[in-house]
Design an enzyme around this catalytic site. Structure first.
Site, mmCIF file in Angstrom:
data_model
loop_
_atom_site.group_PDB
_atom_site.id
_atom_site.type_symbol
_atom_site.label_atom_id
_atom_site.label_comp_id
_atom_site.label_asym_id
_atom_site.label_seq_id
_atom_site.Cartn_x
_atom_site.Cartn_y
_atom_site.Cartn_z
ATOM 1 N N ASP A 1 1.051 -1.327 -0.086
ATOM 2 C CA ASP A 1 0.077 -0.016 -0.023
ATOM 3 C C ASP A 1 0.806 1.221 -0.227
ATOM 4 O O ASP A 1 0.541 2.316 -0.811
ATOM 5 C CB ASP A 1 -1.049 0.006 1.057
ATOM 6 C CG ASP A 1 -0.631 -0.319 2.264
ATOM 7 O OD1 ASP A 1 0.720 -0.333 2.704
ATOM 8 O OD2 ASP A 1 -1.309 -0.032 3.569
ATOM 9 N N GLY B 1 -2.740 -5.893 18.729
ATOM 10 C CA GLY B 1 -1.368 -6.287 18.163
ATOM 11 C C GLY B 1 -1.356 -7.667 17.481
ATOM 12 O O GLY B 1 -0.297 -8.250 17.649
ATOM 13 N N GLY C 1 -2.439 -7.920 14.244
ATOM 14 C CA GLY C 1 -2.340 -7.641 12.935
ATOM 15 C C GLY C 1 -3.599 -7.724 12.186
ATOM 16 O O GLY C 1 -3.751 -7.564 11.104
ATOM 17 N N SER D 1 -5.550 -4.882 12.749
ATOM 18 C CA SER D 1 -5.782 -3.249 12.488
ATOM 19 C C SER D 1 -6.889 -2.917 13.850
ATOM 20 O O SER D 1 -7.650 -2.127 13.520
ATOM 21 C CB SER D 1 -6.432 -3.155 11.444
ATOM 22 O OG SER D 1 -5.573 -3.212 10.361
ATOM 23 N N SER E 1 -6.175 -0.533 15.734
ATOM 24 C CA SER E 1 -5.851 0.922 15.833
ATOM 25 C C SER E 1 -6.535 1.786 14.744
ATOM 26 O O SER E 1 -7.088 2.723 14.817
ATOM 27 C CB SER E 1 -4.473 1.392 16.014
ATOM 28 O OG SER E 1 -3.688 1.060 14.745
ATOM 29 N N ASP F 1 -5.598 -0.192 6.021
ATOM 30 C CA ASP F 1 -6.451 -0.651 7.074
ATOM 31 C C ASP F 1 -7.639 0.222 7.353
ATOM 32 O O ASP F 1 -8.573 -0.153 7.557
ATOM 33 C CB ASP F 1 -5.514 -0.575 8.568
ATOM 34 C CG ASP F 1 -4.225 -1.576 8.398
ATOM 35 O OD1 ASP F 1 -4.136 -2.231 7.421
ATOM 36 O OD2 ASP F 1 -3.377 -1.286 9.369
ATOM 37 N N TYR G 1 8.640 -1.232 10.715
ATOM 38 C CA TYR G 1 7.833 -0.880 9.539
ATOM 39 C C TYR G 1 8.468 0.273 8.897
ATOM 40 O O TYR G 1 8.397 0.350 7.460
ATOM 41 C CB TYR G 1 6.506 -0.514 10.194
ATOM 42 C CG TYR G 1 5.437 -0.386 9.174
ATOM 43 C CD1 TYR G 1 4.775 -1.538 8.698
ATOM 44 C CD2 TYR G 1 5.097 0.978 8.478
ATOM 45 C CE1 TYR G 1 3.553 -1.190 7.740
ATOM 46 C CE2 TYR G 1 4.173 1.274 7.661
ATOM 47 C CZ TYR G 1 3.398 0.122 7.388
ATOM 48 O OH TYR G 1 2.540 0.321 6.450
HETATM 49 C C1 GLA Z 1 0.091 -2.370 8.424
HETATM 50 C C2 GLA Z 1 -0.208 -0.995 7.994
HETATM 51 C C3 GLA Z 1 -0.788 -1.107 6.516
HETATM 52 C C4 GLA Z 1 -0.086 -2.096 5.615
HETATM 53 C C5 GLA Z 1 0.288 -3.471 6.331
HETATM 54 C C6 GLA Z 1 1.340 -4.270 5.551
HETATM 55 O O1 GLA Z 1 -1.361 -3.099 8.731
HETATM 56 O O2 GLA Z 1 -1.061 -0.196 8.863
HETATM 57 O O3 GLA Z 1 -0.766 0.282 5.792
HETATM 58 O O4 GLA Z 1 1.167 -1.504 5.106
HETATM 59 O O5 GLA Z 1 0.886 -3.329 7.829
HETATM 60 O O6 GLA Z 1 0.692 -4.675 4.462
#
Ligand code: GLA
Length: 399
Positions: A53, A136, A138, A140, A142, A186, A236
């Site tokens: 993204d 935490g 993965g 999303s 937040s 996300d 990240y």
């Molecule tokens: C997190 C970030 C997203 C994306 C993913 C990996 O969730 O918030 O924007 O980059 O990692 O795909």
């Protein structure tokens, strides 16, 4: 801040209420003695297209049946009062001057700050926040907090913003108030989800297409490593910088490119010697991942889940060896999933460094798969992994 603050578990484990909605409204009445406006926004899965993204490529997320709820009402002051059900604790922040804070409240402050910066009037509000998006992991959490709160504020203050506007404000909040230079996936997915569909999003043009995920005999199963991705925020941002470094070198040869989205395998290979090994590996993963996503959408449209699943395994290999955002726990889960015949595909999902793996599993074998993977993981790491069988649902809504 430079450090991601997860909205720690602010949902109550209270089983007394028949629904989360009832529970949140009841808490609001107890805390603030009035009736709230209630909004919810879900967590997300991403089938394929990870870290693409922020490279202006494609992603393929879907909103799921795990949600954050926010109940809000105006309070005729310039203060944000928020009750988080998990802590049974109320926090208050003056909105005279807004700045990032440690912990999950930073997301609420960031949303108000950015709405105001965009010229909207947002005064003080009372808020209750609750939900069941694992943190935490993965999925999303937040982004779901920002989206639920942003959606509710938009409605309450009559801002007339689109879902995309709110998503972009959520992304800015993550950048500025949590220090994570995330892409748009996300927040987009949490706001635009559609029951029974994955969404192919072009992260450059922000055009999107709903693709039916119409496989009644299969389930999307998430397995939580229980490794909280604490490295994720700093690493990240490093990944993002490495991709940008690759682009700036390649631009010497191809002035027309503005992101890895514009680069093909041949171009990358031709200039491999000019890139450091690490930058080459990062760029290579992204270029291949974008290709995999486009191929994957074609497989889904043809109903070919098996070939789609193969791409998921390949994506994991890339995430683990080339992009280096996996961990031994996720690698173990994917390796074991691969050996289980009813699993079509599996890989590390989201930002990485722990969190969940996403697995596409034959429905009839889901239970067997769950006990199989739980047993193996427990033996290997002495930790009980959580397994979530997800449903694809609609995005943010006023309830
Ligand atoms: C997190 C970030 C997203 C994306 C993913 C990996 O969730 O918030 O924007 O980059 O990692 O795909």
């Amino acid at each position: 801040m430079g450090k991601k603050c997860y909205p720690n578990e602010f949902w109550s484990k209270n089983r007394y209420f028949s629904s989360m909605k009832e529970q949140v409204i009841q808490s609001f009445r107890e805390q603030f003695g009035k009736e709230p406006l209630l909004a919810s926004s879900p967590g997300r899965v991403n089938l394929i297209g990870e870290h693409t993204d922020y490279n202006q490529g494609f992603v393929l997320p879907a909103a799921i049946d795990k949600k954050i709820y926010t109940a809000i009402a105006k309070n005729e002051t310039n203060t944000l009062n928020v009750w988080a059900n998990q802590y049974k604790q109320k926090l208050s922040f003056s909105l005279e001057e807004i700045y990032p804070v440690e912990g999950w409240a930073t997301y609420l402050l960031g949303m108000i700050f950015h709405f105001r910066q965009a010229g909207h009037t947002v005064s003080g509000v009372d808020v209750v926040i609750d939900g069941n998006v694992p943190l935490g992991a993965g999925m999303s959490s937040s982004a779901a907090v920002c989206s639920a709160f942003g959606f509710a504020l938009n409605e309450m203050f009559g801002m007339g913003l689109t879902r995309m506007d709110i998503a972009l404000i959520g992304q800015k909040t993550e950048h500025v108030f949590a220090g994570v230079k995330c892409g748009i996936m996300d927040q987009f997915a949490s706001l635009h989800g559609k029951k029974g569909h994955v969404i192919k999003l072009d992260c450059r043009s922000l055009e999107y297409e709903y693709i039916p995920f119409d496989f009644p005999d299969y389930k999307i199963v998430l397995v939580n490593t229980m490794v909280s991705h604490s490295l994720a925020s700093s690493e990240y941002n490093v990944r993002r910088q490495q991709c940008e470094e690759g682009v700036s070198i390649l631009q010497n040869h191809y002035p027309g490119i503005s992101s890895l989205r514009d680069v093909n395998k041949e171009q990358l290979e031709m200039h491999q010697a000019e890139l450091s090994d690490i930058v080459y590996r990062r760029c290579s993963f992204i270029v291949h991942e974008n290709e995999r996503l486009l191929k994957g959408c074609a497989f889904l449209n043809k109903g070919d889940l098996k070939s789609f699943g193969q791409l998921m395994f390949e994506a994991h290999e890339g995430l683990s060896k080339w992009y280096e955002v996996s961990c031994k726990e996720s690698d173990f889960l994917v390796e074991k999933a691969k050996e289980f015949e009813a699993v079509m595909g599996a890989r590390q999902m989201g930002g990485g460094f722990g969190g969940c793996t996403i697995n596409i599993v034959k429905q009839a074998e889901v239970e067997k798969f769950s006990s199989y993977i739980i047993d193996l993981y427990k033996k290997e790491f002495a930790v009980l992994p959580l397994v979530y069988i997800t449903q694809i649902e609609d995005g943010a809504k006023i309830i």
